[in-house]
Design a protein around this motif. Sequence first.
Motif, PDB file in Angstrom:
ATOM      1  N   LYS A  88      -5.038   2.412  -5.210  1.00 46.75           N
ATOM      2  CA  LYS A  88      -4.961   1.865  -3.848  1.00 46.75           C
ATOM      3  C   LYS A  88      -4.165   2.809  -2.965  1.00 46.75           C
ATOM      4  O   LYS A  88      -3.418   3.646  -3.454  1.00 46.75           O
ATOM      5  CB  LYS A  88      -4.272   0.500  -3.855  1.00 46.75           C
ATOM      6  N   MET A  89      -4.333   2.625  -1.670  1.00 55.46           N
ATOM      7  CA  MET A  89      -3.533   3.333  -0.695  1.00 55.46           C
ATOM      8  C   MET A  89      -2.414   2.371  -0.280  1.00 55.46           C
ATOM      9  O   MET A  89      -2.675   1.234   0.113  1.00 55.46           O
ATOM     10  CB  MET A  89      -4.380   3.718   0.513  1.00 55.46           C
ATOM     11  N   VAL A  90      -1.157   2.800  -0.406  1.00 55.84           N
ATOM     12  CA  VAL A  90      -0.010   1.967  -0.070  1.00 55.84           C
ATOM     13  C   VAL A  90       0.635   2.528   1.194  1.00 55.84           C
ATOM     14  O   VAL A  90       0.987   3.709   1.250  1.00 55.84           O
ATOM     15  CB  VAL A  90       1.007   1.931  -1.235  1.00 55.84           C
ATOM     16  N   TYR A  91       0.792   1.667   2.193  1.00 54.73           N
ATOM     17  CA  TYR A  91       1.318   2.049   3.497  1.00 54.73           C
ATOM     18  C   TYR A  91       2.671   1.386   3.729  1.00 54.73           C
ATOM     19  O   TYR A  91       2.875   0.240   3.328  1.00 54.73           O
ATOM     20  CB  TYR A  91       0.394   1.557   4.617  1.00 54.73           C
ATOM     21  N   SER A  92       3.570   2.087   4.408  1.00 52.03           N
ATOM     22  CA  SER A  92       4.824   1.468   4.836  1.00 52.03           C
ATOM     23  C   SER A  92       5.117   1.884   6.272  1.00 52.03           C
ATOM     24  O   SER A  92       4.874   3.022   6.665  1.00 52.03           O
ATOM     25  CB  SER A  92       5.983   1.851   3.919  1.00 52.03           C
ATOM     26  N   LEU A  93       5.625   0.935   7.035  1.00 53.20           N
ATOM     27  CA  LEU A  93       6.021   1.150   8.426  1.00 53.20           C
ATOM     28  C   LEU A  93       7.523   0.909   8.483  1.00 53.20           C
ATOM     29  O   LEU A  93       7.995  -0.185   8.170  1.00 53.20           O
ATOM     30  CB  LEU A  93       5.287   0.165   9.340  1.00 53.20           C
ATOM     31  N   SER A  94       8.276   1.946   8.865  1.00 57.36           N
ATOM     32  CA  SER A  94       9.734   1.868   8.808  1.00 57.36           C
ATOM     33  C   SER A  94      10.388   2.274  10.117  1.00 57.36           C
ATOM     34  O   SER A  94       9.878   3.135  10.838  1.00 57.36           O
ATOM     35  CB  SER A  94      10.274   2.802   7.714  1.00 57.36           C
ATOM     36  N   THR A  95      11.543   1.685  10.367  1.00 54.41           N
ATOM     37  CA  THR A  95      12.410   2.126  11.458  1.00 54.41           C
ATOM     38  C   THR A  95      13.259   3.289  10.940  1.00 54.41           C
ATOM     39  O   THR A  95      13.234   3.597   9.744  1.00 54.41           O
ATOM     40  CB  THR A  95      13.337   0.986  11.917  1.00 54.41           C
ATOM     41  N   GLN A  96      14.029   3.894  11.816  1.00 51.75           N
ATOM     42  CA  GLN A  96      14.880   5.007  11.390  1.00 51.75           C
ATOM     43  C   GLN A  96      15.869   4.574  10.314  1.00 51.75           C
ATOM     44  O   GLN A  96      16.124   5.297   9.357  1.00 51.75           O
ATOM     45  CB  GLN A  96      15.627   5.603  12.583  1.00 51.75           C
ATOM     46  N   ASN A  97      16.436   3.384  10.439  1.00 54.60           N
ATOM     47  CA  ASN A  97      17.409   2.913   9.451  1.00 54.60           C
ATOM     48  C   ASN A  97      16.781   2.631   8.085  1.00 54.60           C
ATOM     49  O   ASN A  97      17.474   2.652   7.076  1.00 54.60           O
ATOM     50  CB  ASN A  97      18.122   1.654   9.958  1.00 54.60           C
ATOM     51  N   GLN A 156       7.225  -3.339   7.551  1.00 53.40           N
ATOM     52  CA  GLN A 156       5.954  -3.906   7.094  1.00 53.40           C
ATOM     53  C   GLN A 156       5.358  -2.957   6.066  1.00 53.40           C
ATOM     54  O   GLN A 156       5.610  -1.751   6.095  1.00 53.40           O
ATOM     55  CB  GLN A 156       4.957  -4.070   8.246  1.00 53.40           C
ATOM     56  N   SER A 157       4.533  -3.515   5.181  1.00 51.58           N
ATOM     57  CA  SER A 157       3.817  -2.679   4.220  1.00 51.58           C
ATOM     58  C   SER A 157       2.434  -3.265   3.996  1.00 51.58           C
ATOM     59  O   SER A 157       2.171  -4.426   4.335  1.00 51.58           O
ATOM     60  CB  SER A 157       4.578  -2.583   2.896  1.00 51.58           C
ATOM     61  N   ALA A 158       1.560  -2.455   3.429  1.00 52.33           N
ATOM     62  CA  ALA A 158       0.192  -2.892   3.138  1.00 52.33           C
ATOM     63  C   ALA A 158      -0.335  -2.093   1.947  1.00 52.33           C
ATOM     64  O   ALA A 158       0.040  -0.942   1.744  1.00 52.33           O
ATOM     65  CB  ALA A 158      -0.701  -2.670   4.358  1.00 52.33           C
ATOM     66  N   SER A 159      -1.200  -2.724   1.182  1.00 52.92           N
ATOM     67  CA  SER A 159      -1.878  -2.084   0.061  1.00 52.92           C
ATOM     68  C   SER A 159      -3.367  -2.284   0.287  1.00 52.92           C
ATOM     69  O   SER A 159      -3.825  -3.420   0.446  1.00 52.92           O
ATOM     70  CB  SER A 159      -1.424  -2.725  -1.253  1.00 52.92           C
ATOM     71  N   VAL A 160      -4.116  -1.174   0.328  1.00 54.62           N
ATOM     72  CA  VAL A 160      -5.505  -1.221   0.772  1.00 54.62           C
ATOM     73  C   VAL A 160      -6.421  -0.536  -0.236  1.00 54.62           C
ATOM     74  O   VAL A 160      -6.080   0.518  -0.777  1.00 54.62           O
ATOM     75  CB  VAL A 160      -5.627  -0.522   2.153  1.00 54.62           C
ATOM     76  N   GLU A 161      -7.587  -1.125  -0.456  1.00 59.60           N
ATOM     77  CA  GLU A 161      -8.623  -0.503  -1.287  1.00 59.60           C
ATOM     78  C   GLU A 161      -9.120   0.769  -0.603  1.00 59.60           C
ATOM     79  O   GLU A 161      -9.149   0.858   0.623  1.00 59.60           O
ATOM     80  CB  GLU A 161      -9.795  -1.464  -1.477  1.00 59.60           C
TER      81      GLU A 161
END
Length: 136
Positions: free
Chosen positions: A38-47, A56-61
């Motif tokens: 899978k493709m694993v995504y993460s959205l992060s702030t500087q901290n 937020q995060s997501a795991s996608v086919e």
Amino acid sequence: MKTLFTSIIVLFISIAMNAQETFTLKVTVNNAKDDQGKMVYSLSTQNQFMKAAPLQSASVEIKDGVAVATFENVPIGDYAVMVLHDKNGNNQMDFSEQGMPTEAYGMSNNPMSYGPPTWEDAKITVDSDKEITVRL
């Protein structure tokens, strides 16, 4: 009665001023070498960037080398997106004995560097609905 009416108006103005506008961020990877895992995504702030759990995060086919994640309700601000092609499904980046990543990864802005990416290289500003492409 006049005081009650004024209080209600002040309350509505206060609520409207505190309401935070949010946006959608669509992140596409279109160069996966295969559809394994899978493709694993993460959205992060500087901290949070490379230190803590993401906002937020997501795991996608993956299908035909393409995977798309959509982050919704993202407040205005600066963020970094990290994407990992998690071939073995363990939800973490794997490393060789020499400390090099063994699974493909990419960052927002697609920085090309030796070593870990920096916040400044990966930082994007979300101030409207946005679509980006991340290369692995």
